[in-house]
Design an enzyme around this catalytic site. Structure first.
Site, PDB file in Angstrom:
ATOM      1  N   GLY A  13      11.781  -5.145   8.180  1.00 17.91           N
ATOM      2  CA  GLY A  13      10.711  -5.843   7.582  1.00 17.91           C
ATOM      3  C   GLY A  13      10.955  -5.824   5.654  1.00 17.91           C
ATOM      4  NE  ARG A  86      18.133  12.868  25.250  1.00 20.99           N
ATOM      5  CZ  ARG A  86      18.782  14.041  24.559  1.00 20.99           C
ATOM      6  NH1 ARG A  86      19.933  14.457  25.229  1.00 20.99           N
ATOM      7  NH2 ARG A  86      18.373  14.406  23.628  1.00 20.99           N
ATOM      8  CG  ASP A 117      12.350   5.253  13.108  1.00 17.23           C
ATOM      9  OD1 ASP A 117      12.759   6.502  12.852  1.00 17.23           O
ATOM     10  OD2 ASP A 117      12.017   4.936  14.461  1.00 17.23           O
ATOM     11  CB  THR A 139       8.515   1.810   6.014  1.00 20.85           C
ATOM     12  OG1 THR A 139       7.407   1.324   6.457  1.00 20.85           O
ATOM     13  CG2 THR A 139       8.536   3.158   5.714  1.00 20.85           C
ATOM     14  CG  ASP A 141       4.130   0.716   7.833  1.00 14.99           C
ATOM     15  OD1 ASP A 141       3.393   0.032   7.584  1.00 14.99           O
ATOM     16  OD2 ASP A 141       4.961   0.543   8.846  1.00 14.99           O
ATOM     17  CG  ASP A 143       5.692   5.145   9.448  1.00 14.90           C
ATOM     18  OD1 ASP A 143       6.746   4.831   8.702  1.00 14.90           O
ATOM     19  OD2 ASP A 143       5.280   4.543  10.281  1.00 14.90           O
ATOM     20  NE  ARG A 185       6.181  -0.704  12.289  1.00 22.21           N
ATOM     21  CZ  ARG A 185       6.547  -1.937  12.686  1.00 22.21           C
ATOM     22  NH1 ARG A 185       6.100  -2.529  13.893  1.00 22.21           N
ATOM     23  NH2 ARG A 185       7.535  -2.772  11.861  1.00 22.21           N
TER      24      ARG A 185
HETATM   25  O1  F6P Z   1       6.218  -1.738   9.112  1.00 26.02           O
HETATM   26  C1  F6P Z   1       5.809  -2.460   8.082  1.00 26.02           C
HETATM   27  C2  F6P Z   1       4.910  -3.466   8.702  1.00 26.02           C
HETATM   28  O2  F6P Z   1       4.557  -4.408   7.704  1.00 26.02           O
HETATM   29  C3  F6P Z   1       3.846  -2.803   9.400  1.00 26.02           C
HETATM   30  O3  F6P Z   1       2.692  -2.248   8.826  1.00 26.02           O
HETATM   31  C4  F6P Z   1       3.251  -4.186  10.455  1.00 26.02           C
HETATM   32  O4  F6P Z   1       2.700  -3.680  11.485  1.00 26.02           O
HETATM   33  C5  F6P Z   1       4.561  -4.914  10.610  1.00 26.02           C
HETATM   34  O5  F6P Z   1       5.324  -4.289   9.774  1.00 26.02           O
HETATM   35  C6  F6P Z   1       4.336  -6.272  10.474  1.00 26.02           C
HETATM   36  O6  F6P Z   1       5.769  -6.817  11.067  1.00 26.02           O
HETATM   37  P1  F6P Z   1       6.134  -8.202  10.789  1.00 26.02           P
HETATM   38  O7  F6P Z   1       6.352  -8.676   9.483  1.00 26.02           O
HETATM   39  O8  F6P Z   1       7.471  -8.522  11.853  1.00 26.02           O
HETATM   40  O9  F6P Z   1       5.046  -9.072  11.392  1.00 26.02           O
END
Ligand code: F6P
Length: 359
Positions: A13, A86, A117, A139, A141, A143, A185
């Site tokens: 993303g 794995r 990730d 990201t 997020d 995280d 997320r």
């Molecule tokens: O990981 C970044 C993020 O924006 C999340 O917060 C969200 O759940 C997801 O990506 C949305 O992904 P997409 O753009 O594929 O809908």
């Protein structure tokens, strides 16, 4: 002999600050007398003889304040093949073979993978297969365990807080409850920081499962005490105690996190009799200009990434610790999620300003 080159790609993303990384990496490469080659559409660009461009000063001037990524990005493609046990996903051998050819034909000294990730996991596999790769974490997020901060997060928080400022005025005028669903997320960083900065009254995050009865009781308590509105920020991955996270199916049949805001709105309405509205901020949180902090962080990550390539520190990822960039092994970063500590200081301070977590 061909000129030495560094490759760079953005994968997964998008998020604000990616162009700042590209601009900084371009300048740092130029200083070394090397060329920076940008691959288009994530890892897929490595498989084509045409999907790349030289990211020189001419191309990277005036892009730092732009959201998105100059190179384009994808979050699926030929680099992911499902395995079992794995090795849950791996890069198919023919894809690795083609990638090696690209490295040779372009005289790449190293490749910078800017991603979250999933993309860093691909970068790790490339490194384990002997390719000179380094990672840059990205990201909204925030995280990832191996870094204190990722660029894009501050811009997402800014979006949440400034949206709350706007929603406050309309909610107050109508004496309504406003439920704002935000991204992140399975981590509550965006909800917690955005909610704190935007003056939310209730913040619901994945790390603290909530009870509908507590959320409704808080709305009614606030009303009794004269509050004109109640602002509820909810992370897309939040869930009620004994409940499940909410997912929505999109047109392609993919299940994505989402829908919890509407569920909570309905419950609040039924339990309190109050008028409730839902606002899903969605991709507004990922778009637009990066904040100043994300421009600076992106710039510092881009510079550090080129340094790591020049030092031959492959298999490492740029990280941000104690206000400085450093390097950590990519293997320390993947599959390790950093989540809000329910007993940590941030939650404690939020509770101190009377924010309820619905628990
Ligand atoms: O990981 C970044 C993020 O924006 C999340 O917060 C969200 O759940 C997801 O990506 C949305 O992904 P997409 O753009 O594929 O809908």
């Amino acid at each position: 002999m061909d000129r030495k080159r560094i490759g760079i790609l953005t994968s997964g993303g998008d998020c604000p600050g990616l162009n700042a990384v590209l601009r900084a990496a371009s300048r740092a490469s130029e200083k070394l007398g090397w060329e920076l080659v940008g691959f288009q559409d994530g890892f897929e660009g490595l498989l084509s003889t045409t999907d790349h461009m030289i990211l020189d000063r001419r191309i990277t001037t005036g892009i730092m304040h732009l959201g998105g990524t100059l190179l384009g990005t994808v979050n699926k493609g030929q680099f992911i093949s499902r395995g079992s046990g794995r090795q849950a996903s791996f890069i198919p051998a023919e894809v690795l073979g083609k990638t090696r050819q690209t490295f040779q034909s372009l005289n790449l000294q190293g490749l910078i993978v800017v991603g979250g990730d999933g993309s860093l996991n691909i970068a790790l596999q490339m490194h384990q297969a002997g390719l000179p790769v380094i990672g840059v974490p990205k990201t909204i997020d925030n995280d990832l365990e191996a870094t204190d901060m990722t660029f894009g997060f501050d811009s997402a928080v800014e979006c949440v807080a400034s949206s709350l400022d706007r929603l406050h005025t309309t909610a107050t005028s109508h004496k309504r409850v406003m439920v704002i669903e935000v991204m992140g997320r399975h981590a509550g960083w965006i909800a917690l920081h955005g909610g704190l900065a935007g003056g939310a009254d209730i913040i619901l995050i994945p790390e603290i499962p909530f009870e509908f009865s507590q959320v409704a009781a808080e709305v009614l308590r606030r009303e009794r005490e004269g509050a004109k509105c109640t602002m509820v920020v909810i992370a897309e991955g939040a869930k009620p105690k004994d409940g499940r996270v909410s997912r929505l199916q999109n047109a392609n049949g993919e299940n994505r996190l989402g829908g919890i805001g509407e569920i909570v709105s309905r419950e609040i309405g039924n339990r309190t009799g109050k008028e409730v509205r839902t606002c899903v901020l969605g991709h507004l949180q990922r778009g637009g200009a990066p904040t100043m902090l994300d421009r600076i962080l992106g710039t510092r990550f881009g510079i550090k990434a080129v340094q790591l390539i020049a030092e031959g520190n492959f298999g490492s990822m740029v990280s941000y610790r104690n206000h400085a960039t450093c390097a950590v092994p990519i293997s320390d970063a993947v599959h390790k999620m950093r989540r809000v500590d329910p007993r940590g200081q941030l939650v404690e301070h939020a509770r101190a300003v009377e924010i309820s977590f619905g628990d």
